[in-house]
Motif scaffolding. Structure first.
Motif, PDB file in Angstrom:
ATOM      1  N   LEU A  10     -53.251 -55.076 -44.594  1.00  0.00           N
ATOM      2  CA  LEU A  10     -53.701 -55.295 -43.228  1.00  0.00           C
ATOM      3  C   LEU A  10     -55.122 -55.854 -43.210  1.00  0.00           C
ATOM      4  O   LEU A  10     -55.441 -56.751 -42.406  1.00  0.00           O
ATOM      5  CB  LEU A  10     -53.636 -53.982 -42.452  1.00  0.00           C
ATOM      6  N   TYR A  13     -54.950 -59.517 -43.720  1.00  0.00           N
ATOM      7  CA  TYR A  13     -54.487 -60.215 -42.515  1.00  0.00           C
ATOM      8  C   TYR A  13     -55.605 -60.317 -41.481  1.00  0.00           C
ATOM      9  O   TYR A  13     -55.791 -61.348 -40.833  1.00  0.00           O
ATOM     10  CB  TYR A  13     -53.296 -59.478 -41.893  1.00  0.00           C
ATOM     11  N   LEU A  14     -56.372 -59.239 -41.328  1.00  0.00           N
ATOM     12  CA  LEU A  14     -57.393 -59.201 -40.289  1.00  0.00           C
ATOM     13  C   LEU A  14     -58.549 -60.154 -40.554  1.00  0.00           C
ATOM     14  O   LEU A  14     -59.355 -60.431 -39.656  1.00  0.00           O
ATOM     15  CB  LEU A  14     -57.904 -57.775 -40.114  1.00  0.00           C
ATOM     16  N   ILE A  43     -57.723 -48.765 -38.318  1.00  0.00           N
ATOM     17  CA  ILE A  43     -57.671 -50.221 -38.130  1.00  0.00           C
ATOM     18  C   ILE A  43     -59.072 -50.779 -37.912  1.00  0.00           C
ATOM     19  O   ILE A  43     -59.474 -51.785 -38.523  1.00  0.00           O
ATOM     20  CB  ILE A  43     -56.759 -50.583 -36.943  1.00  0.00           C
ATOM     21  N   THR A  92     -45.051 -54.717 -37.364  1.00  0.00           N
ATOM     22  CA  THR A  92     -45.324 -56.159 -37.361  1.00  0.00           C
ATOM     23  C   THR A  92     -45.775 -56.621 -35.977  1.00  0.00           C
ATOM     24  O   THR A  92     -46.640 -57.492 -35.851  1.00  0.00           O
ATOM     25  CB  THR A  92     -44.081 -56.950 -37.800  1.00  0.00           C
ATOM     26  N   VAL A  95     -49.443 -55.843 -35.737  1.00  0.00           N
ATOM     27  CA  VAL A  95     -50.263 -56.762 -36.536  1.00  0.00           C
ATOM     28  C   VAL A  95     -50.387 -58.118 -35.835  1.00  0.00           C
ATOM     29  O   VAL A  95     -51.488 -58.673 -35.704  1.00  0.00           O
ATOM     30  CB  VAL A  95     -49.676 -56.930 -37.951  1.00  0.00           C
TER      31      VAL A  95
END
Length: 525
Positions: A10, A13-14, A43, A92, A95
């Motif tokens: 994650l 991705y971020l 997160i 998903t 995200v």
């Protein structure tokens, strides 16, 4: 909440975030609220462009919204929110919601983006889901994307298992269930294209005009499932003009949860395979006409200029030198009183999707084949009791499945049972009537849900009177996939080919395509 590996993925991705975003929590004192607090904290710790606020005012608690920080500073309400904990199949969706709100471009063509941004009106969408539903994420992600791209659209995902009181009050008994401005909008899987078409009233006419203007194809494939995808790829590789008309690209595969017998792939899920099929087809110069239902087949003649014609429900007409029909099959219905009346209100066809909505309740499964027994096994872990009804004198499922079913304490099997009526109180299912085929006695079962698992019917009603069909409604084909009409071939579950399996459908699609090419190079002989 998140393990080390997921956090690492994650975090990567971020890094794609282009703008700062805020997570705005609306919490109560429930254990689920504590989990959301932990999740949001984890997160936010992964990227300095993410901050968290705990002063949300959403009426649904616990929940959280995602907003661009600059929008919040300007007093703009967030447009993407989650009532519940979006894990499982919805992770998903979370995200993508983070990335797209943060400015990462979606994988959507420019024309679709322009259409979304041009939508006029005020749209407040709510989608009720279950986290085990494999159809729900597509709907959630599509509506979230609409909300990110158009400031007039908002969407909230609601986990039905967490908000049971609201689910009961609204009498929601199938997921995904979509509300628009508080009113029913749709139920079941819907793609981004389908949603846009439903709220953009002029899109159907525009698409029909575009299709009518297309030149004739060399090969036109009708159907976008495994057989149709294989046929399209094999045709396009020959360098000939290829088109696909599909009511729903991916077909029945979209409704299949676990696939474990697709050779070389030990395990996958239907939606993943369907997406892979579509991506493979799009690697070639294939014109895909999605959300188009074929309604009539016209044989090649002097009047048609020697071309086979397919008339679509939209009023458009598609022409081709030859056609491959691969329209697949659909779930067989019981065709008893009450079934249609209570469809989506206790009558269901997908235990994976709708099973969690019947937690602690009594349900029936109709059908003793593999799908029926698998459904009963899955449901037994959720509901209070499962009654499986089989028409014949023995279940037809594999022995290993039958043994597992018999080991479960909250399952009853009734053989020689002919379902005669779905019973209800006008709002939802409250029972089922059946006849004991041995004694002839009429009986009833009190329950809240009925899951129908009795096989498939070929999607060939539109072909009656034009090409030869078997007594079961299947398209009769020869060893090369040829039908009774010159220039028309067929493949997959809609045909007389035995064994309705994905891998067989793909092979039959490839074979029909090669036969069609051979037909063309021989001058239509």
């Amino acid at each position: 909440m998140l393990d080390t590996q997921i956090k690492a993925q994650l975090s990567a991705y971020l890094e794609k975030l282009q703008h700062p975003i805020e997570l705005i929590a609306s919490l109560d004192d429930s254990s689920a609220a504590g989990e959301i607090r932990t999740l949001l904290g984890e997160i936010a710790a992964l990227n300095n462009k993410i901050s968290v606020r705990w002063d949300g005012d959403n009426a649904r608690k616990p929940s959280f919204a995602i907003a661009r920080t600059i929008d919040s500073a300007n007093g703009q309400a967030p447009r993407v929110s989650f009532a519940g904990i979006p894990l499982g199949h919805e992770f998903t969706s979370l995200v993508l919601g983070l990335l797209q709100t943060g400015g990462h471009p979606p994988r959507v063509d420019d024309a679709t983006i322009a259409t979304i941004k041009a939508l006029k009106g005020s749209f407040e969408f709510t989608t009720f889901v279950s986290l085990s539903c494999h159809n729900c994420p597509d709907v959630v992600q599509a509506l979230n994307l609409l909300s990110v791209l158009n400031p007039n659209i908002r969407h909230e995902m609601v986990d039905g298992a967490l908000f049971q009181a609201e689910v009961t009050e609204r009498q929601i008994m199938a997921v995904p269930t979509i509300l628009l401005n508080g009113q029913p909008f749709g139920q079941g899987r819907m793609t981004l294209e389908e949603i846009i078409a439903k709220i953009d009233t002029g899109s159907a006419d525009r698409q029909a005009e575009e299709i009518n203007a297309k030149e004739a194809f060399d090969v036109l494939v009708v159907g976008g499932g495994p057989a149709g995808s294989a046929a399209a790829v094999y045709a396009a590789r020959k360098g000939i003009r290829t088109g696909v008309v599909a009511e729903r690209f991916g077909g029945q595969v979209l409704d299949t949860m676990g696939i474990e017998n697709f050779i070389s792939v030990s395990q996958t899920e239907g939606p993943k395979l369907a997406a892979a099929l579509e991506n493979h087809v799009k690697e070639y110069s294939v014109e895909i006409m999605n959300l188009q239902r074929a309604e009539k087949l016209h044989a090649a003649s002097e009047a048609t200029g020697g071309l086979v014609e397919i008339e679509l429900a939209s009023g458009a007409l598609v022409r081709s030198r030859c056609v491959i029909i691969s329209t697949g099959a659909r779930w067989r219905e019981m065709n008893v009183p009450g079934e249609q009346e209570y469809r989506g209100r206790g009558v269901a066809y997908c235990p994976h999707c709708d099973g969690p909505l019947f937690k602690g309740k009594r349900v029936a499964v109709i059908g003793g084949g593999n799908s029926g027994v698998e459904a009963a096994i899955d449901l037994a872990g959720i509901v209070s009791h499962v009654t499986l009804l089989e028409f014949g004198d023995a279940m037809r499922a594999d022995a290993v499945l039958q043994n597992k079913l018999r080991s479960l304490p909250n399952v009853t099997v009734i053989l020689q049972a002919q379902t005669t009526e779905v019973l209800g109180d006008g709002q939802k299912v409250n029972g089922l009537a059946y006849t004991d085929r041995v004694s002839g006695e009429a009986k009833q079962i009190e329950l809240e849900g009925i899951f129908v698992q009795i096989g498939l019917l070929p999607n060939t009603d539109w072909l009656k009177g034009t090409i030869d069909l078997s007594p079961r409604g299947e398209i009769e084909i020869d060893s090369h996939g040829r039908t009774s009409m010159p220039g028309v071939f067929a493949a997959g579950d809609a045909t007389t080919t035995p064994y309705k399996q994905i891998i067989i459908a793909m092979g039959e699609g490839a074979k029909a395509s090669l036969s069609a090419f051979d037909y063309l190079i021989r001058g239509g002989q």
